[in-house]
Design a protein around this motif. Sequence first.
Motif, PDB file in Angstrom:
ATOM      1  N   SER A  31       0.832  -1.200   0.000  1.00 39.82           N
ATOM      2  CA  SER A  31       0.000   0.000   0.000  1.00 39.82           C
ATOM      3  C   SER A  31       0.869   1.252   0.000  1.00 39.82           C
ATOM      4  O   SER A  31       2.034   1.218   0.396  1.00 39.82           O
ATOM      5  CB  SER A  31      -0.916   0.015   1.234  1.00 39.82           C
ATOM      6  OG  SER A  31      -0.161   0.316   2.391  1.00 39.82           O
ATOM      7  N   GLU A  33       0.576   3.665   1.984  1.00 34.47           N
ATOM      8  CA  GLU A  33       0.717   4.176   3.341  1.00 34.47           C
ATOM      9  C   GLU A  33       2.128   3.916   3.848  1.00 34.47           C
ATOM     10  O   GLU A  33       2.753   2.925   3.485  1.00 34.47           O
ATOM     11  CB  GLU A  33      -0.314   3.509   4.250  1.00 34.47           C
ATOM     12  CG  GLU A  33      -1.751   3.771   3.803  1.00 34.47           C
ATOM     13  CD  GLU A  33      -2.698   2.649   4.198  1.00 34.47           C
ATOM     14  OE1 GLU A  33      -2.469   2.033   5.248  1.00 34.47           O
ATOM     15  OE2 GLU A  33      -3.640   2.387   3.446  1.00 34.47           O
ATOM     16  N   GLN A  34       2.602   4.791   4.748  1.00 33.18           N
ATOM     17  CA  GLN A  34       4.007   4.727   5.130  1.00 33.18           C
ATOM     18  C   GLN A  34       4.262   4.124   6.512  1.00 33.18           C
ATOM     19  O   GLN A  34       5.390   4.010   6.943  1.00 33.18           O
ATOM     20  CB  GLN A  34       4.625   6.134   5.055  1.00 33.18           C
ATOM     21  CG  GLN A  34       4.590   6.730   3.659  1.00 33.18           C
ATOM     22  CD  GLN A  34       5.210   5.814   2.625  1.00 33.18           C
ATOM     23  OE1 GLN A  34       6.250   5.200   2.875  1.00 33.18           O
ATOM     24  NE2 GLN A  34       4.582   5.707   1.459  1.00 33.18           N
ATOM     25  N   TYR A  35       3.195   3.800   7.220  1.00 36.54           N
ATOM     26  CA  TYR A  35       3.366   3.104   8.507  1.00 36.54           C
ATOM     27  C   TYR A  35       4.234   3.893   9.484  1.00 36.54           C
ATOM     28  O   TYR A  35       5.043   3.325  10.214  1.00 36.54           O
ATOM     29  CB  TYR A  35       4.007   1.739   8.264  1.00 36.54           C
ATOM     30  CG  TYR A  35       3.003   0.623   8.128  1.00 36.54           C
ATOM     31  CD1 TYR A  35       2.079   0.642   7.103  1.00 36.54           C
ATOM     32  CD2 TYR A  35       2.974  -0.427   9.027  1.00 36.54           C
ATOM     33  CE1 TYR A  35       1.159  -0.376   6.973  1.00 36.54           C
ATOM     34  CE2 TYR A  35       2.053  -1.442   8.900  1.00 36.54           C
ATOM     35  CZ  TYR A  35       1.150  -1.411   7.876  1.00 36.54           C
ATOM     36  OH  TYR A  35       0.230  -2.419   7.753  1.00 36.54           O
ATOM     37  N   TYR A 137      -4.174   2.766   9.427  1.00 38.86           N
ATOM     38  CA  TYR A 137      -3.391   3.233   8.285  1.00 38.86           C
ATOM     39  C   TYR A 137      -2.092   3.942   8.664  1.00 38.86           C
ATOM     40  O   TYR A 137      -1.266   4.248   7.804  1.00 38.86           O
ATOM     41  CB  TYR A 137      -4.246   4.150   7.393  1.00 38.86           C
ATOM     42  CG  TYR A 137      -4.750   5.406   8.071  1.00 38.86           C
ATOM     43  CD1 TYR A 137      -4.046   6.589   7.976  1.00 38.86           C
ATOM     44  CD2 TYR A 137      -5.943   5.396   8.783  1.00 38.86           C
ATOM     45  CE1 TYR A 137      -4.524   7.752   8.579  1.00 38.86           C
ATOM     46  CE2 TYR A 137      -6.428   6.540   9.380  1.00 38.86           C
ATOM     47  CZ  TYR A 137      -5.714   7.717   9.283  1.00 38.86           C
ATOM     48  OH  TYR A 137      -6.176   8.858   9.881  1.00 38.86           O
ATOM     49  N   PHE A 138      -1.868   4.216   9.956  1.00 41.38           N
ATOM     50  CA  PHE A 138      -0.567   4.722  10.388  1.00 41.38           C
ATOM     51  C   PHE A 138       0.340   3.589  10.849  1.00 41.38           C
ATOM     52  O   PHE A 138       1.409   3.836  11.385  1.00 41.38           O
ATOM     53  CB  PHE A 138      -0.735   5.758  11.502  1.00 41.38           C
ATOM     54  CG  PHE A 138      -0.833   7.165  10.980  1.00 41.38           C
ATOM     55  CD1 PHE A 138       0.298   7.940  10.794  1.00 41.38           C
ATOM     56  CD2 PHE A 138      -2.063   7.717  10.644  1.00 41.38           C
ATOM     57  CE1 PHE A 138       0.219   9.225  10.307  1.00 41.38           C
ATOM     58  CE2 PHE A 138      -2.154   9.005  10.151  1.00 41.38           C
ATOM     59  CZ  PHE A 138      -1.012   9.762   9.984  1.00 41.38           C
ATOM     60  N   HIS A 376      -9.722   5.447   7.713  1.00 38.12           N
ATOM     61  CA  HIS A 376      -8.883   4.501   6.980  1.00 38.12           C
ATOM     62  C   HIS A 376      -8.557   5.064   5.606  1.00 38.12           C
ATOM     63  O   HIS A 376      -9.246   5.922   5.086  1.00 38.12           O
ATOM     64  CB  HIS A 376      -9.593   3.153   6.823  1.00 38.12           C
ATOM     65  CG  HIS A 376     -10.802   3.223   5.935  1.00 38.12           C
ATOM     66  ND1 HIS A 376     -12.003   3.721   6.377  1.00 38.12           N
ATOM     67  CD2 HIS A 376     -11.002   2.876   4.639  1.00 38.12           C
ATOM     68  CE1 HIS A 376     -12.884   3.686   5.399  1.00 38.12           C
ATOM     69  NE2 HIS A 376     -12.307   3.165   4.328  1.00 38.12           N
ATOM     70  N   TYR A 377      -7.478   4.550   5.032  1.00 41.39           N
ATOM     71  CA  TYR A 377      -7.102   4.865   3.656  1.00 41.39           C
ATOM     72  C   TYR A 377      -7.057   3.599   2.814  1.00 41.39           C
ATOM     73  O   TYR A 377      -7.559   3.532   1.715  1.00 41.39           O
ATOM     74  CB  TYR A 377      -5.729   5.552   3.603  1.00 41.39           C
ATOM     75  CG  TYR A 377      -5.713   6.947   4.151  1.00 41.39           C
ATOM     76  CD1 TYR A 377      -6.843   7.763   4.087  1.00 41.39           C
ATOM     77  CD2 TYR A 377      -4.573   7.463   4.761  1.00 41.39           C
ATOM     78  CE1 TYR A 377      -6.835   9.043   4.593  1.00 41.39           C
ATOM     79  CE2 TYR A 377      -4.557   8.753   5.275  1.00 41.39           C
ATOM     80  CZ  TYR A 377      -5.690   9.539   5.189  1.00 41.39           C
ATOM     81  OH  TYR A 377      -5.684  10.810   5.694  1.00 41.39           O
TER      82      TYR A 377
END
Length: 502
Positions: A31, A33-35, A137-138, A376-377
């Motif tokens: 994804s 997202e960058q976590y 999403y984080f 959420h993303y």
Amino acid sequence: MTPFKRAFLVLLPIIGCVIWYLLKVLQFQTSPEQYADGMVILQLSRGWLEGRPFLFDTVYGHHAQQHNYYFIPLVGILTKPMGVYGLFTAYLGLVGFFFWKYDRSIAGFNAFERTTTWLTAFFFVFGPMGYFIYLDYFGWHPEHYLIPLLALLSLSLAEKKRGLIILWLLLALSVKESSVVLLCCLLLFCSVVDMVLSNPARHRSAYILNRRNLIITGVSLVVFLSGLWLLSYLNGSKASRLGLALSRVELGSTLLWYLVSSCLIGLLTFGLGMLPFIPWLRLSPHKKIIVWTLAGGYAILFVMFATEALFYFPVIYPGVSYPARLGGLWAFMLSAFIFFSYRLTQSGTMPSQTAIPWILTGGLLQFLLAPFLVAHYFTFEARPSVLSANVSYMVKTRLGLDPYPEGIARQLYMLARRMPYGSEVIVPFHYTRFFENIYPAYWEEDGRRPAHILGQPLLYMYEKDLVKNGHYHDFPGKDYTMVPNEHLLILVESNWYQSNLK
């Protein structure tokens, strides 16, 4: 209960845990997202096992000044060998252990009681609300562990197993400084339910105002204030997060919209969590006392999480709908149901025959409302082409065990794997995930060096386009050697380069 039906029910959480794990692997590796927070929590969990300061990370520094995250270092036992996937494994291990314990605990119930309680717990953990909370999403937050920990605590409370009560209570308490408020609300609810069922003839006020509830409230207040004092002490002269949150509040239309949207999210989430209680409440003594106690505890938690979210004010979204915060409310409703249904069944009261329709209705409403309630993303698209690509990726990477099969991602991941434990690197923000097995920090937005680096970084990484524009302000000296790459300027410490890459 027929053997086939029992096997089907037992398999549900097992399949859920496997799918949940693979889902998180896919989300982390593919994804956009960058976590960011997940990478921080990963460092906090295992840094102390690799000689780094306790609860220290390369983004915020001494994280103990922000939160009492004393549970997360225990997860380091898994994250040290497994990396970020150890965070998910620990969670799913606790979830699996809860369902195993739950299956043994309700073995004496009749088939209908076992089916209704088991399916309700399953829909709480693996339903649409649980799905979006779990996605986070984080990346990941310690608060996620409250869902299985509180479920295990409430089950132990229902069974009156003192040793296990103390164990799960201490573990849940160590998750975060605010955990004690959640525990207080749960213990008060369990106390009221216990007294209602054991002596339904008492006056209504006696269920609320009594010595046991005063002790629970008093001890919880002392522990909560002690946790805040510890944070204040560790911060020294710095302002606390609570102080900063309250200082950012400004009266106006933004605050009004924040309150309206938060209350709407809170009410709908409470309504979804209440649905499984209805078939049990119909035959319960003092229904209003139980409902108002549950609603009162939920309201206290809602106010706490809404206040936490003010730290990011004037941002309205995600606010209360942030997975780590909404997950706390959901954990409270799940654990309250487990205790309530178990004790009611123990007392000889069966749920009404409409229990299964209520559970399925709740699942359907979760499906409709959860995407709007939980921030959420990431979305798991169901188009055949996307599903095919996801399946192909998981096969190609051996279910994520050998990630990033090609391109820059592969080069960076293999480079990171060669670096010794404890290595620090400075990279652009969107490349941090490839260095999850060591300790990445990312450049500040103005191109300056990050502040929380303990030693001399083994690697510096820059985007060549930004280098040309003069974005970066910190370059190492001659002790670094360039690693060839078309789009990135990668500088590695020369001695290590000569020994490991040349």
